[in-house]
Scaffold this motif. Structure first.
Motif, PDB file in Angstrom:
ATOM      1  N   LYS A 227      66.500  51.303  40.481  1.00 39.97           N
ATOM      2  CA  LYS A 227      66.515  51.114  41.930  1.00 39.97           C
ATOM      3  C   LYS A 227      66.972  49.717  42.326  1.00 39.97           C
ATOM      4  O   LYS A 227      66.485  48.703  41.824  1.00 39.97           O
ATOM      5  CB  LYS A 227      65.119  51.358  42.491  1.00 39.97           C
ATOM      6  N   VAL A 228      67.944  49.673  43.231  1.00 35.72           N
ATOM      7  CA  VAL A 228      68.394  48.410  43.818  1.00 35.72           C
ATOM      8  C   VAL A 228      68.555  48.607  45.323  1.00 35.72           C
ATOM      9  O   VAL A 228      68.790  49.716  45.794  1.00 35.72           O
ATOM     10  CB  VAL A 228      69.738  47.932  43.221  1.00 35.72           C
ATOM     11  N   GLY A 229      68.438  47.515  46.060  1.00 35.94           N
ATOM     12  CA  GLY A 229      68.667  47.556  47.495  1.00 35.94           C
ATOM     13  C   GLY A 229      70.143  47.476  47.832  1.00 35.94           C
ATOM     14  O   GLY A 229      70.993  47.204  46.974  1.00 35.94           O
ATOM     15  N   ARG A 230      70.469  47.679  49.118  1.00 35.39           N
ATOM     16  CA  ARG A 230      71.870  47.686  49.536  1.00 35.39           C
ATOM     17  C   ARG A 230      72.558  46.346  49.259  1.00 35.39           C
ATOM     18  O   ARG A 230      73.680  46.315  48.766  1.00 35.39           O
ATOM     19  CB  ARG A 230      71.969  48.014  51.032  1.00 35.39           C
ATOM     20  N   LEU A 231      71.905  45.263  49.587  1.00 35.80           N
ATOM     21  CA  LEU A 231      72.539  43.964  49.406  1.00 35.80           C
ATOM     22  C   LEU A 231      72.801  43.675  47.933  1.00 35.80           C
ATOM     23  O   LEU A 231      73.865  43.168  47.561  1.00 35.80           O
ATOM     24  CB  LEU A 231      71.683  42.859  50.021  1.00 35.80           C
ATOM     25  N   THR A 232      71.828  43.996  47.083  1.00 36.69           N
ATOM     26  CA  THR A 232      72.015  43.797  45.641  1.00 36.69           C
ATOM     27  C   THR A 232      73.130  44.690  45.128  1.00 36.69           C
ATOM     28  O   THR A 232      73.982  44.256  44.327  1.00 36.69           O
ATOM     29  CB  THR A 232      70.713  44.096  44.882  1.00 36.69           C
ATOM     30  N   PHE A 233      73.156  45.942  45.579  1.00 37.01           N
ATOM     31  CA  PHE A 233      74.201  46.868  45.148  1.00 37.01           C
ATOM     32  C   PHE A 233      75.579  46.344  45.536  1.00 37.01           C
ATOM     33  O   PHE A 233      76.505  46.312  44.706  1.00 37.01           O
ATOM     34  CB  PHE A 233      73.972  48.245  45.773  1.00 37.01           C
ATOM     35  N   LEU A 234      75.732  45.913  46.779  1.00 35.22           N
ATOM     36  CA  LEU A 234      77.033  45.427  47.239  1.00 35.22           C
ATOM     37  C   LEU A 234      77.438  44.146  46.517  1.00 35.22           C
ATOM     38  O   LEU A 234      78.629  43.892  46.298  1.00 35.22           O
ATOM     39  CB  LEU A 234      76.994  45.211  48.749  1.00 35.22           C
ATOM     40  N   ARG A 235      76.451  43.351  46.129  1.00 34.73           N
ATOM     41  CA  ARG A 235      76.743  42.123  45.397  1.00 34.73           C
ATOM     42  C   ARG A 235      77.157  42.403  43.956  1.00 34.73           C
ATOM     43  O   ARG A 235      77.997  41.702  43.384  1.00 34.73           O
ATOM     44  CB  ARG A 235      75.513  41.212  45.424  1.00 34.73           C
ATOM     45  N   LEU A 236      76.602  43.467  43.368  1.00 34.06           N
ATOM     46  CA  LEU A 236      76.839  43.755  41.958  1.00 34.06           C
ATOM     47  C   LEU A 236      77.999  44.700  41.697  1.00 34.06           C
ATOM     48  O   LEU A 236      78.527  44.729  40.584  1.00 34.06           O
ATOM     49  CB  LEU A 236      75.578  44.381  41.328  1.00 34.06           C
ATOM     50  N   VAL A 237      78.391  45.482  42.691  1.00 29.64           N
ATOM     51  CA  VAL A 237      79.339  46.561  42.429  1.00 29.64           C
ATOM     52  C   VAL A 237      80.672  46.034  41.902  1.00 29.64           C
ATOM     53  O   VAL A 237      81.306  46.674  41.048  1.00 29.64           O
ATOM     54  CB  VAL A 237      79.542  47.429  43.689  1.00 29.64           C
ATOM     55  N   GLY A 238      81.105  44.865  42.360  1.00 29.83           N
ATOM     56  CA  GLY A 238      82.360  44.306  41.855  1.00 29.83           C
ATOM     57  C   GLY A 238      82.273  43.953  40.386  1.00 29.83           C
ATOM     58  O   GLY A 238      83.176  44.260  39.600  1.00 29.83           O
ATOM     59  N   ALA A 239      81.176  43.301  39.988  1.00 30.54           N
ATOM     60  CA  ALA A 239      80.987  42.936  38.586  1.00 30.54           C
ATOM     61  C   ALA A 239      80.837  44.181  37.716  1.00 30.54           C
ATOM     62  O   ALA A 239      81.384  44.243  36.606  1.00 30.54           O
ATOM     63  CB  ALA A 239      79.771  42.033  38.439  1.00 30.54           C
ATOM     64  N   TYR A 240      80.111  45.167  38.215  1.00 27.71           N
ATOM     65  CA  TYR A 240      79.959  46.430  37.484  1.00 27.71           C
ATOM     66  C   TYR A 240      81.329  47.074  37.250  1.00 27.71           C
ATOM     67  O   TYR A 240      81.640  47.522  36.148  1.00 27.71           O
ATOM     68  CB  TYR A 240      79.054  47.368  38.281  1.00 27.71           C
ATOM     69  N   GLY A 241      82.149  47.094  38.286  1.00 27.34           N
ATOM     70  CA  GLY A 241      83.459  47.715  38.182  1.00 27.34           C
ATOM     71  C   GLY A 241      84.397  46.996  37.244  1.00 27.34           C
ATOM     72  O   GLY A 241      85.354  47.591  36.724  1.00 27.34           O
ATOM     73  N   LYS A 242      84.136  45.712  36.965  1.00 27.61           N
ATOM     74  CA  LYS A 242      84.963  44.930  36.050  1.00 27.61           C
ATOM     75  C   LYS A 242      84.400  44.901  34.635  1.00 27.61           C
ATOM     76  O   LYS A 242      84.926  44.206  33.767  1.00 27.61           O
ATOM     77  CB  LYS A 242      85.102  43.498  36.569  1.00 27.61           C
ATOM     78  N   GLY A 243      83.315  45.633  34.397  1.00 30.59           N
ATOM     79  CA  GLY A 243      82.747  45.676  33.061  1.00 30.59           C
ATOM     80  C   GLY A 243      81.916  44.459  32.691  1.00 30.59           C
ATOM     81  O   GLY A 243      81.745  44.146  31.510  1.00 30.59           O
ATOM     82  N   GLU A 244      81.347  43.780  33.687  1.00 30.30           N
ATOM     83  CA  GLU A 244      80.586  42.557  33.432  1.00 30.30           C
ATOM     84  C   GLU A 244      79.084  42.830  33.382  1.00 30.30           C
ATOM     85  O   GLU A 244      78.268  41.987  33.765  1.00 30.30           O
ATOM     86  CB  GLU A 244      80.910  41.522  34.514  1.00 30.30           C
ATOM     87  N   TYR A 245      78.718  43.987  32.873  1.00 23.68           N
ATOM     88  CA  TYR A 245      77.308  44.385  32.891  1.00 23.68           C
ATOM     89  C   TYR A 245      76.423  43.450  32.062  1.00 23.68           C
ATOM     90  O   TYR A 245      75.232  43.282  32.349  1.00 23.68           O
ATOM     91  CB  TYR A 245      77.151  45.828  32.397  1.00 23.68           C
ATOM     92  N   ARG A 246      76.965  42.812  31.043  1.00 33.10           N
ATOM     93  CA  ARG A 246      76.157  41.921  30.198  1.00 33.10           C
ATOM     94  C   ARG A 246      75.665  40.692  30.962  1.00 33.10           C
ATOM     95  O   ARG A 246      74.684  40.061  30.551  1.00 33.10           O
ATOM     96  CB  ARG A 246      76.967  41.480  28.976  1.00 33.10           C
ATOM     97  N   ARG A 247      76.312  40.352  32.049  1.00 30.89           N
ATOM     98  CA  ARG A 247      75.888  39.195  32.851  1.00 30.89           C
ATOM     99  C   ARG A 247      74.650  39.496  33.682  1.00 30.89           C
ATOM    100  O   ARG A 247      74.004  38.575  34.197  1.00 30.89           O
ATOM    101  CB  ARG A 247      77.021  38.750  33.778  1.00 30.89           C
ATOM    102  N   TYR A 248      74.318  40.771  33.839  1.00 32.48           N
ATOM    103  CA  TYR A 248      73.227  41.149  34.737  1.00 32.48           C
ATOM    104  C   TYR A 248      72.237  42.096  34.053  1.00 32.48           C
ATOM    105  O   TYR A 248      71.981  43.205  34.542  1.00 32.48           O
ATOM    106  CB  TYR A 248      73.801  41.805  35.992  1.00 32.48           C
TER     107      TYR A 248
END
Length: 310
Positions: A227-248
């Motif tokens: 579970k994440v909130g809208r602001l966290t989701f919008l902040r993370l979606v770019g990094a997620y889409g670039k494959g930067e999951y290890r940073r978070y």
């Protein structure tokens, strides 16, 4: 060897792409045949019919990821059949595995027809086979809802996707209850934003959640976002889409294995290579079937080149 092209005659603007492709096929110095689709599921049916004789066959799925998925479901596990994808007029996320020149190179029928073959892993999700990525969170619901916006005047392609994304994130809610388990020890139950299982690397028109996923290593790469909130989701979606999951790691949990089950009391949406499925429970695993896939010389799908051909 026969070379079978399965093609939607209306592909491209006013069918122009399909007509141009048929002219190219006629010029090939090969034993070629063209079968045209008319409705959903035709590509799978045609591929099964043409494979039944047992003679060596190369099948060219001419279209997007959906056409390729249909042919995969017919040809996986067959030693005498190899499959490829000719991009015609629609999205081709799976081909991005082969690099930025993939779309252009896979349209070169001469080079493609002479390409080498490799064995790829195949995922089985409740009986539906897939090569690329299975998603089952808000990203899956977005993909399933895109069609609702395509009929709005002046809205097409990425515009429909953006509207579906905004609708789900801002109004319908990001998170849904889900239970997720793997034999390797993952056990999770709670509100879930994203569950993504990767055999390939790209989906959603531009997302690459696991950039080092390999379609032939016998391993599924899984990302779970609780579970994440809208602001966290919008902040993370770019990094997620670039494959930067290890940073978070505090938001995006990574797992590896050969199978996973996910379920909920509320009906879930899962998308297998663009094909929408709905159920209360899904079992996803690596199939014992493999797919023979061929591609032009000079391309490579491995982060480290040198994967041997068959």
């Amino acid at each position: 060897m026969r070379h079978l092209f399965i093609l939607n005659p209306s592909a491209g603007k006013n069918g122009q792409a399909a007509q141009a492709l048929m002219e190219e096929i006629r010029r090939l110095p090969l034993d070629t045949a063209v079968r045209l689709t008319q409705k959903r599921g035709d590509a799978e049916r045609i591929a099964r019919e043409e494979s039944a004789a047992g003679d060596p066959l190369r099948i060219y799925a001419c279209g997007g990821d959906g056409t390729l998925n249909d042919v995969v479901n017919a040809a996986a596990g067959l030693d005498h059949v190899a499959v490829t994808n000719v991009p015609v007029g629609t999205g081709n996320d799976f081909l991005k595995l082969f690099g930025p020149q993939a779309r252009q190179r896979f349209r070169d029928l001469t080079a493609l027809s002479a390409g080498r073959e490799v064995l790829f892993d195949v995922m089985d999700c409740n009986g539906r086979l897939g090569l690329d990525i299975v998603c089952a969170g808000v990203d899956a619901r977005v993909a399933a809802d895109v069609h609702r916006f395509k009929h709005i005047p002046m809205v097409r392609g990425i515009g429909a996707y953006i509207l579906a994304l905004l609708d789900n994130v801002l109004f319908r809610g990001i998170n849904r209850p889900m239970r997720v388990e793997t034999p390797e020890g993952l056990w999770y139950e709670g509100e879930t934003a994203i569950l993504c299982i990767c055999n390939g690397r790209h989906y959603g028109g531009g997302f690459m959640p696991v950039p080092d996923a390999m379609p032939d290593d016998g391993v599924l790469d899984m990302l779970l976002v609780p579970k994440v909130g809208r602001l966290t989701f919008l902040r993370l979606v770019g990094a997620y889409g670039k494959g930067e999951y290890r940073r978070y790691p505090q938001y995006i949990q990574a797992y590896h294995g050969q199978s996973v089950t996910f379920s909920a009391q509320e009906e879930l949406v899962a998308v297998v290579d663009g094909e929408v499925m709905r159920a209360h429970a899904f079992t996803l695993c690596l199939s014992p079937k493999k797919l023979r896939f061929f591609f032009p010389e000079g391309l490579d799908y491995a982060p480290n080149p040198g994967t041997p051909s068959l």
